[in-house]
Design a protein around this motif. Structure first.
Motif, PDB file in Angstrom:
ATOM      1  N   LEU A  56       6.288   1.208   5.231  1.00  0.00           N
ATOM      2  CA  LEU A  56       5.135   2.076   5.417  1.00  0.00           C
ATOM      3  C   LEU A  56       5.394   3.444   4.797  1.00  0.00           C
ATOM      4  N   GLY A  57       6.598   3.954   4.914  1.00  0.00           N
ATOM      5  CA  GLY A  57       6.938   5.238   4.312  1.00  0.00           C
ATOM      6  C   GLY A  57       6.794   5.229   2.800  1.00  0.00           C
ATOM      7  N   GLN A  58       7.216   4.140   2.165  1.00  0.00           N
ATOM      8  CA  GLN A  58       7.059   4.022   0.714  1.00  0.00           C
ATOM      9  C   GLN A  58       5.586   3.962   0.325  1.00  0.00           C
ATOM     10  N   LEU A  59       4.803   3.239   1.103  1.00  0.00           N
ATOM     11  CA  LEU A  59       3.377   3.116   0.816  1.00  0.00           C
ATOM     12  C   LEU A  59       2.676   4.464   0.972  1.00  0.00           C
ATOM     13  N   ILE A  60       2.942   5.157   2.066  1.00  0.00           N
ATOM     14  CA  ILE A  60       2.315   6.464   2.295  1.00  0.00           C
ATOM     15  C   ILE A  60       2.760   7.464   1.236  1.00  0.00           C
ATOM     16  N   GLY A  61       4.038   7.468   0.903  1.00  0.00           N
ATOM     17  CA  GLY A  61       4.535   8.373  -0.125  1.00  0.00           C
ATOM     18  C   GLY A  61       3.903   8.122  -1.478  1.00  0.00           C
ATOM     19  N   THR A  62       3.756   6.863  -1.843  1.00  0.00           N
ATOM     20  CA  THR A  62       3.145   6.514  -3.118  1.00  0.00           C
ATOM     21  C   THR A  62       1.671   6.907  -3.143  1.00  0.00           C
ATOM     22  N   VAL A  63       0.962   6.606  -2.064  1.00  0.00           N
ATOM     23  CA  VAL A  63      -0.460   6.971  -1.982  1.00  0.00           C
ATOM     24  C   VAL A  63      -0.622   8.486  -2.022  1.00  0.00           C
ATOM     25  N   LEU A  64       0.218   9.191  -1.305  1.00  0.00           N
ATOM     26  CA  LEU A  64       0.158  10.651  -1.307  1.00  0.00           C
ATOM     27  C   LEU A  64       0.382  11.204  -2.712  1.00  0.00           C
ATOM     28  N   ALA A  65       1.342  10.654  -3.421  1.00  0.00           N
ATOM     29  CA  ALA A  65       1.613  11.102  -4.797  1.00  0.00           C
ATOM     30  C   ALA A  65       0.409  10.840  -5.703  1.00  0.00           C
ATOM     31  N   VAL A 110      -2.102   2.956   6.479  1.00  0.00           N
ATOM     32  CA  VAL A 110      -1.552   2.530   7.772  1.00  0.00           C
ATOM     33  C   VAL A 110      -2.212   1.229   8.231  1.00  0.00           C
ATOM     34  N   LEU A 111      -3.532   1.147   8.104  1.00  0.00           N
ATOM     35  CA  LEU A 111      -4.245  -0.062   8.528  1.00  0.00           C
ATOM     36  C   LEU A 111      -3.864  -1.260   7.661  1.00  0.00           C
ATOM     37  N   TRP A 112      -3.743  -1.049   6.355  1.00  0.00           N
ATOM     38  CA  TRP A 112      -3.341  -2.132   5.454  1.00  0.00           C
ATOM     39  C   TRP A 112      -1.948  -2.633   5.817  1.00  0.00           C
ATOM     40  N   TYR A 113      -1.018  -1.713   5.962  1.00  0.00           N
ATOM     41  CA  TYR A 113       0.362  -2.095   6.226  1.00  0.00           C
ATOM     42  C   TYR A 113       0.468  -2.884   7.533  1.00  0.00           C
ATOM     43  N   ALA A 114      -0.158  -2.362   8.592  1.00  0.00           N
ATOM     44  CA  ALA A 114      -0.093  -3.047   9.889  1.00  0.00           C
ATOM     45  C   ALA A 114      -0.780  -4.410   9.822  1.00  0.00           C
ATOM     46  N   GLY A 115      -1.967  -4.443   9.223  1.00  0.00           N
ATOM     47  CA  GLY A 115      -2.715  -5.701   9.159  1.00  0.00           C
ATOM     48  C   GLY A 115      -2.048  -6.750   8.307  1.00  0.00           C
ATOM     49  N   ILE A 116      -1.500  -6.347   7.173  1.00  0.00           N
ATOM     50  CA  ILE A 116      -0.907  -7.328   6.269  1.00  0.00           C
ATOM     51  C   ILE A 116       0.432  -7.831   6.805  1.00  0.00           C
ATOM     52  N   LYS A 117       1.150  -6.983   7.560  1.00  0.00           N
ATOM     53  CA  LYS A 117       2.399  -7.448   8.158  1.00  0.00           C
ATOM     54  C   LYS A 117       2.141  -8.468   9.258  1.00  0.00           C
ATOM     55  N   ILE A 118       1.013  -8.337   9.938  1.00  0.00           N
ATOM     56  CA  ILE A 118       0.680  -9.278  11.006  1.00  0.00           C
ATOM     57  C   ILE A 118       0.044 -10.542  10.451  1.00  0.00           C
TER      58      ILE A 118
END
Length: 137
Positions: free
Chosen positions: A17-26, A123-131
């Motif tokens: 999730l940290g990598q995803l948020i960091g990439t999106v933020l960039a 956040v929603l993508w990461y949580a949903g796709i992991k489940i």
């Protein structure tokens, strides 16, 4: 020996999730900088006030991150995660713009809204796709 081909060899995969948020933020920050430069060029050429362009456009480059994530998974559940994520992410982005002062330029309010929408979707993508996600082999 031949170099490996394919997408995985070109860039690292986003795993946390940290990598995803960091990439999106960039990507959103790069989009905001590009948008501000374009707005400044238009102001210099045509006149007018700086910041009147919609800041929501700054979040558009983050779509490339999410399309790569979408392609990584298969199955119908990813569509449900996308639809729910888009609705809730846009809702969070719109709500955040309503809380900002009305005197702010649309570049700033839209930029904040786009950033909040992209981060909420992350956040929603990461949580949903992991489940519910089914990663491609």
């Amino acid at each position: 020996m031949a170099a490996p081909s394919g997408e995985a060899a070109d860039k690292p995969r986003i795993e946390t999730l940290g990598q995803l948020i960091g990439t999106v933020l960039a990507y959103v920050v790069m989009g905001a900088i590009a948008l501000a430069v374009v707005d400044l060029l238009f102001v210099m050429v045509a006149g007018g006030d700086f910041g009147r362009i919609s800041g929501w456009v700054a979040a558009v480059p983050s779509v490339f991150v999410f399309t790569e994530q979408f392609r990584r998974y298969e199955g119908g559940s990813r569509w449900a995660v996308v639809i729910i994520g888009v609705v809730l992410g846009l809702g969070a982005g719109i709500a955040s713009t309503l809380l900002l002062p009305p005197t702010w330029p649309s570049l700033a309010t839209g930029g904040v809204g786009g950033l909040v929408a992209a981060l909420a979707y992350s956040v929603l993508w990461y949580a949903g796709i992991k489940i519910y996600g089914e990663e491609r082999p």
